[in-house]
Design a protein around this motif. Structure first.
Motif, PDB file in Angstrom:
ATOM      1  N   ASP A  61      10.430   6.023   3.498  1.00 20.00           N
ATOM      2  CA  ASP A  61       9.900   7.007   2.429  1.00 20.00           C
ATOM      3  C   ASP A  61       9.914   6.904   1.150  1.00 20.00           C
ATOM      4  N   GLU A  62      10.846   6.729   0.644  1.00 24.19           N
ATOM      5  CA  GLU A  62      11.050   6.592  -0.497  1.00 24.19           C
ATOM      6  C   GLU A  62      10.191   5.672  -1.588  1.00 24.19           C
ATOM      7  N   ALA A  63      10.052   3.773  -0.957  1.00 23.25           N
ATOM      8  CA  ALA A  63       9.714   2.673  -1.022  1.00 23.25           C
ATOM      9  C   ALA A  63       8.072   3.879  -0.685  1.00 23.25           C
ATOM     10  N   PHE A  64       8.023   4.284   0.393  1.00 24.16           N
ATOM     11  CA  PHE A  64       5.616   4.538  -0.345  1.00 24.16           C
ATOM     12  C   PHE A  64       6.293   5.497  -1.348  1.00 24.16           C
ATOM     13  N   GLU A  65       6.820   6.022  -1.415  1.00 20.35           N
ATOM     14  CA  GLU A  65       6.184   7.600  -2.549  1.00 20.35           C
ATOM     15  C   GLU A  65       6.527   6.367  -4.490  1.00 20.35           C
ATOM     16  N   MET A  66       6.865   5.323  -4.393  1.00 19.85           N
ATOM     17  CA  MET A  66       7.152   4.516  -5.348  1.00 19.85           C
ATOM     18  C   MET A  66       6.505   3.249  -5.547  1.00 19.85           C
ATOM     19  N   ILE A  67       5.365   4.332  -4.770  1.00 22.97           N
ATOM     20  CA  ILE A  67       3.780   2.773  -4.020  1.00 22.97           C
ATOM     21  C   ILE A  67       2.848   3.330  -5.823  1.00 22.97           C
ATOM     22  N   ASN A  68       2.874   1.853  -6.633  1.00 21.40           N
ATOM     23  CA  ASN A  68       1.449   1.916  -7.781  1.00 21.40           C
ATOM     24  C   ASN A  68       0.138   1.708  -7.481  1.00 21.40           C
ATOM     25  N   GLN A  70      -2.869   2.267  -8.926  1.00 23.44           N
ATOM     26  CA  GLN A  70      -3.803   2.310  -9.692  1.00 23.44           C
ATOM     27  C   GLN A  70      -4.872   1.075  -9.209  1.00 23.44           C
ATOM     28  N   SER A  71      -4.522   0.351  -8.357  1.00 24.61           N
ATOM     29  CA  SER A  71      -5.073  -0.796  -7.652  1.00 24.61           C
ATOM     30  C   SER A  71      -4.520  -0.889  -5.944  1.00 24.61           C
ATOM     31  N   MET A  72      -6.083  -1.290  -5.366  1.00 22.52           N
ATOM     32  CA  MET A  72      -5.091  -1.873  -3.905  1.00 22.52           C
ATOM     33  C   MET A  72      -5.039  -3.380  -3.621  1.00 22.52           C
ATOM     34  N   TYR A  73      -4.436  -3.608  -5.153  1.00 21.57           N
ATOM     35  CA  TYR A  73      -3.906  -5.056  -4.509  1.00 21.57           C
ATOM     36  C   TYR A  73      -2.529  -4.335  -5.012  1.00 21.57           C
ATOM     37  N   TYR A  74      -2.048  -3.390  -5.412  1.00 19.10           N
ATOM     38  CA  TYR A  74      -0.391  -3.008  -5.560  1.00 19.10           C
ATOM     39  C   TYR A  74      -0.479  -2.258  -4.619  1.00 19.10           C
ATOM     40  N   ILE A  75      -1.418  -1.341  -3.737  1.00 17.17           N
ATOM     41  CA  ILE A  75      -0.952  -0.935  -2.638  1.00 17.17           C
ATOM     42  C   ILE A  75      -0.636  -1.160  -1.641  1.00 17.17           C
ATOM     43  N   LYS A  76      -1.519  -2.618  -1.607  1.00 15.42           N
ATOM     44  CA  LYS A  76      -1.458  -3.599  -0.235  1.00 15.42           C
ATOM     45  C   LYS A  76       0.065  -4.504  -0.731  1.00 15.42           C
ATOM     46  N   LYS A  77       0.183  -5.121  -1.269  1.00 10.85           N
ATOM     47  CA  LYS A  77       1.613  -5.641  -1.679  1.00 10.85           C
ATOM     48  C   LYS A  77       2.729  -4.916  -1.810  1.00 10.85           C
ATOM     49  N   GLN A  80       2.762  -4.105   2.257  1.00  8.68           N
ATOM     50  CA  GLN A  80       3.241  -5.550   2.926  1.00  8.68           C
ATOM     51  C   GLN A  80       4.937  -5.985   2.595  1.00  8.68           C
ATOM     52  N   ARG A  81       5.397  -5.361   1.482  1.00  9.02           N
ATOM     53  CA  ARG A  81       6.989  -5.739   1.021  1.00  9.02           C
ATOM     54  C   ARG A  81       7.834  -4.461   2.099  1.00  9.02           C
ATOM     55  N   ILE A  82       7.544  -3.409   1.698  1.00  5.50           N
ATOM     56  CA  ILE A  82       8.319  -2.124   3.090  1.00  5.50           C
ATOM     57  C   ILE A  82       7.751  -2.856   4.689  1.00  5.50           C
ATOM     58  N   LEU A  83       6.917  -3.128   4.833  1.00  7.77           N
ATOM     59  CA  LEU A  83       6.745  -4.210   6.449  1.00  7.77           C
ATOM     60  C   LEU A  83       7.463  -5.283   6.475  1.00  7.77           C
ATOM     61  N   ARG A  84       7.736  -5.846   5.470  1.00 10.92           N
ATOM     62  CA  ARG A  84       8.652  -7.438   5.629  1.00 10.92           C
ATOM     63  C   ARG A  84      10.288  -7.090   5.323  1.00 10.92           C
ATOM     64  N   PRO A 114      -1.942   9.434   0.705  1.00  9.51           N
ATOM     65  CA  PRO A 114      -2.868   9.860  -0.110  1.00  9.51           C
ATOM     66  C   PRO A 114      -3.930   9.133  -0.350  1.00  9.51           C
ATOM     67  N   ILE A 115      -4.133   7.776  -0.139  1.00  6.29           N
ATOM     68  CA  ILE A 115      -5.461   7.808  -0.049  1.00  6.29           C
ATOM     69  C   ILE A 115      -6.018   6.866   1.147  1.00  6.29           C
ATOM     70  N   ASP A 116      -7.380   7.057   1.566  1.00  2.22           N
ATOM     71  CA  ASP A 116      -7.226   6.151   2.271  1.00  2.22           C
ATOM     72  C   ASP A 116      -7.587   4.931   2.495  1.00  2.22           C
ATOM     73  N   ILE A 117      -6.265   4.076   2.982  1.00  7.43           N
ATOM     74  CA  ILE A 117      -5.746   2.613   2.437  1.00  7.43           C
ATOM     75  C   ILE A 117      -6.450   2.059   3.888  1.00  7.43           C
ATOM     76  N   LEU A 118      -6.231   3.383   4.830  1.00  4.44           N
ATOM     77  CA  LEU A 118      -6.496   2.643   5.746  1.00  4.44           C
ATOM     78  C   LEU A 118      -7.901   2.326   6.393  1.00  4.44           C
ATOM     79  N   GLY A 119      -9.137   2.575   5.404  1.00  7.97           N
ATOM     80  CA  GLY A 119     -10.387   1.742   4.931  1.00  7.97           C
ATOM     81  C   GLY A 119     -10.505   0.592   4.655  1.00  7.97           C
ATOM     82  N   HIS A 120      -9.373  -0.181   4.337  1.00  8.90           N
ATOM     83  CA  HIS A 120      -9.083  -0.956   3.663  1.00  8.90           C
ATOM     84  C   HIS A 120      -8.662  -2.460   4.804  1.00  8.90           C
ATOM     85  N   LYS A 121      -9.249  -2.761   4.648  1.00 13.09           N
ATOM     86  CA  LYS A 121      -9.425  -4.508   6.319  1.00 13.09           C
ATOM     87  C   LYS A 121      -7.654  -4.439   6.045  1.00 13.09           C
ATOM     88  N   VAL A 122      -7.219  -5.486   5.231  1.00 14.57           N
ATOM     89  CA  VAL A 122      -5.713  -5.868   5.112  1.00 14.57           C
ATOM     90  C   VAL A 122      -4.617  -5.038   5.690  1.00 14.57           C
TER      91      VAL A 122
END
Length: 159
Positions: A61-68, A70-77, A80-84, A114-122
């Protein structure tokens, strides 16, 4: 240097005294952070699996709150780090229910982002893959638990 098999290591460890085994474990803990984390789990957290799951969920939960955001690139990375990190914790615990709980919580957090990230393919691929992994693990459980988890999935996740 070639690694020994688990059987060879097991037979070699049976020849050591308790104090020598303690020294080996302490030496092993100095070399990698993951070794120390695994020893911490085995010594302190394995007895209370529910508390272990709660700690992982809070950390997630804390890691998801700390996601930047600003960019889909940072969100994706970040995702991925949370999943790892989640996969690492799953490896520590060999309890199937723990793995299912962590994977389902991860999918819930992705869906509620809060952002529709499931529309992002990766990211959508990660979501679908982890939900599929959870379903596969659920199929190995007792039928009562299967029913409960499947009801939870049907009520919570969009397909």
């Amino acid at each position: 240097m070639k690694s020994s098999t688990v059987k060879e290591i097991k037979s070699a460890l049976s020849e050591y005294s308790n104090s020598e085994l303690i020294a080996i474990c302490l030496r092993l803990s100095r070399f990698k952070k993951e070794n120390k984390e695994l020893l911490t789990y085995l010594l302190f957290e394995a007895a209370d699996e529910e508390e272990f799951i709660t700690q992982i969920k809070e950390e997630m939960d804390e890691a998801f709150e700390m996601i930047n955001t600003q960019s889909m690139y940072y969100i994706k990375k970040s995702i991925q780090r949370i999943l790892r990190t989640n996969k690492k914790y799953i490896r520590y615990s060999s309890v199937v229910e723990t793995e299912i709980e962590i994977l389902l919580h991860f999918c819930q957090k992705l869906q509620a982002f809060p952002i529709d990230i499931l529309g992002h393919k990766v990211i959508n691929g990660m979501y679908v893959r982890e939900l599929k992994n959870a379903r596969k693990k659920i199929a190995t459980l007792h039928e009562d638990l299967q029913y409960d988890y499947n009801q939870f999935i049907e009520a919570t996740f969009r397909q």
